[in-house]
Design a protein around this motif. Structure first.
Motif, PDB file in Angstrom:
ATOM      1  N   VAL A  51       0.851  -1.252  -0.040  1.00  0.00           N
ATOM      2  CA  VAL A  51      -0.023   0.000  -0.028  1.00  0.00           C
ATOM      3  C   VAL A  51       0.781   1.232   0.054  1.00  0.00           C
ATOM      4  CG1 VAL A  51      -1.449   1.220   1.271  1.00  0.00           C
ATOM      5  CG2 VAL A  51      -1.862  -0.993   1.087  1.00  0.00           C
ATOM      6  N   MET A  52       0.468   2.385  -0.684  1.00  0.00           N
ATOM      7  CA  MET A  52       1.280   3.610  -0.858  1.00  0.00           C
ATOM      8  C   MET A  52       0.279   4.674  -0.606  1.00  0.00           C
ATOM      9  SD  MET A  52       4.173   2.783  -1.585  1.00  0.00           S
ATOM     10  CE  MET A  52       4.892   4.532  -1.870  1.00  0.00           C
ATOM     11  N   GLY A  53       0.606   5.557   0.414  1.00  0.00           N
ATOM     12  CA  GLY A  53      -0.191   6.572   0.800  1.00  0.00           C
ATOM     13  C   GLY A  53       0.149   7.791   0.771  1.00  0.00           C
ATOM     14  N   TRP A  54      -0.691   8.797   0.876  1.00  0.00           N
ATOM     15  CA  TRP A  54      -0.427  10.373   0.925  1.00  0.00           C
ATOM     16  C   TRP A  54      -0.651  10.903   2.291  1.00  0.00           C
ATOM     17  CZ3 TRP A  54       2.859  12.932  -2.328  1.00  0.00           C
ATOM     18  CH2 TRP A  54       2.954  12.473  -3.565  1.00  0.00           C
ATOM     19  N   PHE A  55       0.173  11.839   2.838  1.00  0.00           N
ATOM     20  CA  PHE A  55      -0.156  12.341   3.985  1.00  0.00           C
ATOM     21  C   PHE A  55       0.080  13.733   3.896  1.00  0.00           C
ATOM     22  CE2 PHE A  55      -1.092   8.870   7.322  1.00  0.00           C
ATOM     23  CZ  PHE A  55      -0.833   7.711   6.492  1.00  0.00           C
ATOM     24  N   ARG A  56      -0.579  14.701   4.845  1.00  0.00           N
ATOM     25  CA  ARG A  56      -0.081  15.945   4.817  1.00  0.00           C
ATOM     26  C   ARG A  56      -0.097  16.615   6.282  1.00  0.00           C
ATOM     27  NH1 ARG A  56      -5.699  18.587   2.187  1.00  0.00           N
ATOM     28  NH2 ARG A  56      -6.992  18.224   3.878  1.00  0.00           N
ATOM     29  N   GLN A  57       1.089  17.760   6.385  1.00  0.00           N
ATOM     30  CA  GLN A  57       0.955  18.286   7.508  1.00  0.00           C
ATOM     31  C   GLN A  57       1.238  19.710   7.557  1.00  0.00           C
ATOM     32  OE1 GLN A  57       4.437  16.519   9.532  1.00  0.00           O
ATOM     33  NE2 GLN A  57       3.734  16.999  11.669  1.00  0.00           N
ATOM     34  N   ASP A  58       0.375  20.370   8.431  1.00  0.00           N
ATOM     35  CA  ASP A  58       0.575  21.757   8.717  1.00  0.00           C
ATOM     36  C   ASP A  58       1.533  22.123   9.876  1.00  0.00           C
ATOM     37  OD1 ASP A  58      -2.603  23.048   8.071  1.00  0.00           O
ATOM     38  OD2 ASP A  58      -0.712  23.295   6.771  1.00  0.00           O
ATOM     39  N   GLY A 111       2.221  -2.933   5.062  1.00  0.00           N
ATOM     40  CA  GLY A 111       1.628  -4.084   4.674  1.00  0.00           C
ATOM     41  C   GLY A 111       0.958  -3.845   3.349  1.00  0.00           C
ATOM     42  N   ARG A 112      -0.186  -4.967   3.263  1.00  0.00           N
ATOM     43  CA  ARG A 112      -0.881  -4.953   2.077  1.00  0.00           C
ATOM     44  C   ARG A 112      -2.372  -4.570   2.006  1.00  0.00           C
ATOM     45  NH1 ARG A 112       2.282  -9.957  -0.816  1.00  0.00           N
ATOM     46  NH2 ARG A 112       4.476  -8.975  -0.180  1.00  0.00           N
ATOM     47  N   VAL A 113      -2.648  -4.136   3.384  1.00  0.00           N
ATOM     48  CA  VAL A 113      -4.067  -3.592   3.599  1.00  0.00           C
ATOM     49  C   VAL A 113      -4.084  -2.096   3.918  1.00  0.00           C
ATOM     50  CG1 VAL A 113      -6.051  -4.135   5.160  1.00  0.00           C
ATOM     51  CG2 VAL A 113      -4.687  -5.980   4.242  1.00  0.00           C
ATOM     52  N   ILE A 114      -4.875  -1.521   3.315  1.00  0.00           N
ATOM     53  CA  ILE A 114      -4.899   0.070   3.623  1.00  0.00           C
ATOM     54  C   ILE A 114      -5.059   0.355   5.099  1.00  0.00           C
ATOM     55  CG2 ILE A 114      -6.204   2.060   3.193  1.00  0.00           C
ATOM     56  CD1 ILE A 114      -6.543   1.329   0.274  1.00  0.00           C
ATOM     57  N   THR A 115      -4.425   1.261   5.578  1.00  0.00           N
ATOM     58  CA  THR A 115      -4.505   1.822   6.933  1.00  0.00           C
ATOM     59  C   THR A 115      -4.288   3.267   6.487  1.00  0.00           C
ATOM     60  OG1 THR A 115      -1.963   1.586   7.269  1.00  0.00           O
ATOM     61  CG2 THR A 115      -3.280  -0.260   7.986  1.00  0.00           C
ATOM     62  N   THR A 116      -4.803   4.278   7.721  1.00  0.00           N
ATOM     63  CA  THR A 116      -4.678   5.482   7.933  1.00  0.00           C
ATOM     64  C   THR A 116      -3.851   5.986   8.921  1.00  0.00           C
ATOM     65  OG1 THR A 116      -6.544   5.854   9.044  1.00  0.00           O
ATOM     66  CG2 THR A 116      -7.103   5.741   6.946  1.00  0.00           C
ATOM     67  N   THR A 117      -3.068   4.961   9.490  1.00  0.00           N
ATOM     68  CA  THR A 117      -2.189   5.336  10.812  1.00  0.00           C
ATOM     69  C   THR A 117      -0.998   5.509  10.479  1.00  0.00           C
ATOM     70  OG1 THR A 117      -3.739   4.000  12.124  1.00  0.00           O
ATOM     71  CG2 THR A 117      -1.628   4.838  13.002  1.00  0.00           C
ATOM     72  N   PRO A 118      -0.231   6.872  10.448  1.00  0.00           N
ATOM     73  CA  PRO A 118       1.099   7.133  10.088  1.00  0.00           C
ATOM     74  C   PRO A 118       2.155   6.352  10.596  1.00  0.00           C
ATOM     75  CG  PRO A 118       0.081   9.213  10.764  1.00  0.00           C
ATOM     76  CD  PRO A 118      -1.085   8.162  11.021  1.00  0.00           C
ATOM     77  N   GLY A 119       1.909   5.628  11.908  1.00  0.00           N
ATOM     78  CA  GLY A 119       2.870   4.630  12.373  1.00  0.00           C
ATOM     79  C   GLY A 119       2.865   3.472  11.825  1.00  0.00           C
ATOM     80  N   ARG A 120       1.879   3.080  10.897  1.00  0.00           N
ATOM     81  CA  ARG A 120       1.919   1.764  10.186  1.00  0.00           C
ATOM     82  C   ARG A 120       2.672   2.008   8.783  1.00  0.00           C
ATOM     83  NH1 ARG A 120       0.420  -3.295  10.786  1.00  0.00           N
ATOM     84  NH2 ARG A 120      -0.344  -3.262   8.593  1.00  0.00           N
ATOM     85  N   TYR A 121       3.289   3.132   8.455  1.00  0.00           N
ATOM     86  CA  TYR A 121       4.017   3.428   7.169  1.00  0.00           C
ATOM     87  C   TYR A 121       5.589   3.676   7.603  1.00  0.00           C
ATOM     88  CZ  TYR A 121      -0.312   4.276   4.799  1.00  0.00           C
ATOM     89  OH  TYR A 121      -1.662   4.254   4.260  1.00  0.00           O
ATOM     90  N   ASP A 122       6.250   2.879   6.986  1.00  0.00           N
ATOM     91  CA  ASP A 122       7.679   2.808   7.435  1.00  0.00           C
ATOM     92  C   ASP A 122       8.628   3.411   6.363  1.00  0.00           C
ATOM     93  OD1 ASP A 122       8.089  -0.884   6.107  1.00  0.00           O
ATOM     94  OD2 ASP A 122       7.362   0.953   5.083  1.00  0.00           O
TER      95      ASP A 122
END
Length: 123
Positions: free
Chosen positions: A33-40, A100-111
């Motif tokens: 899974v690949m994700g995009w996050f943003r931060q102010d 992993g290969r299941v979508i998560t929204t928690t930043p801690g799950r992205y390495d």
């Protein structure tokens, strides 16, 4: 080892569009899974969107209907098409790889994380 490099950020007027790209190194890119996050500044990292290898996607409610995440596994690249941008979308946008290969929204799950690209939307 995975290296992620974002590009495509910039300054745009409200209502405009930007397309972010994230180029990934590493042979296992397509499996995860690949994700995009943003931060102010002064705020936590906020989930924006994620995409699984199968193409299944998930979006934050704040961007649903305006943003589209996609991936090209042959090019090891993930994209974020952002339309109808609003000033509240202003942030540094980060690309990240999930453990992993299941979508998560928690930043801690992205390495693995890129260094980010600034998006500024003027009113």
């Amino acid at each position: 080892q995975v290296r992620l490099v974002e590009s495509g950020g910039g300054l745009v007027q409200a209502g405009g569009s930007l397309r972010l790209s994230c180029a990934a190194s590493g042979r296992t890119f397509s499996s995860y899974v690949m994700g995009w996050f943003r931060q102010d500044p002064g705020k936590g990292r906020e989930f924006v969107a994620a995409i699984a290898r199968s193409g299944i996607t998930k979006y934050a409610d704040s961007v649903k209907g305006r943003f589209t995440i996609s991936r090209d596994n042959a090019k090891n690249t993930v994209y974020l098409q952002m339309n109808s941008l609003k000033p509240k979308d202003t942030a540094v946008y980060y690309c990240a790889k999930d453990v992993g290969r299941v979508i998560t929204t928690t930043p801690g799950r992205y390495d693995y994380w890129g260094r980010g690209t600034q998006v500024t939307v003027s009113s």
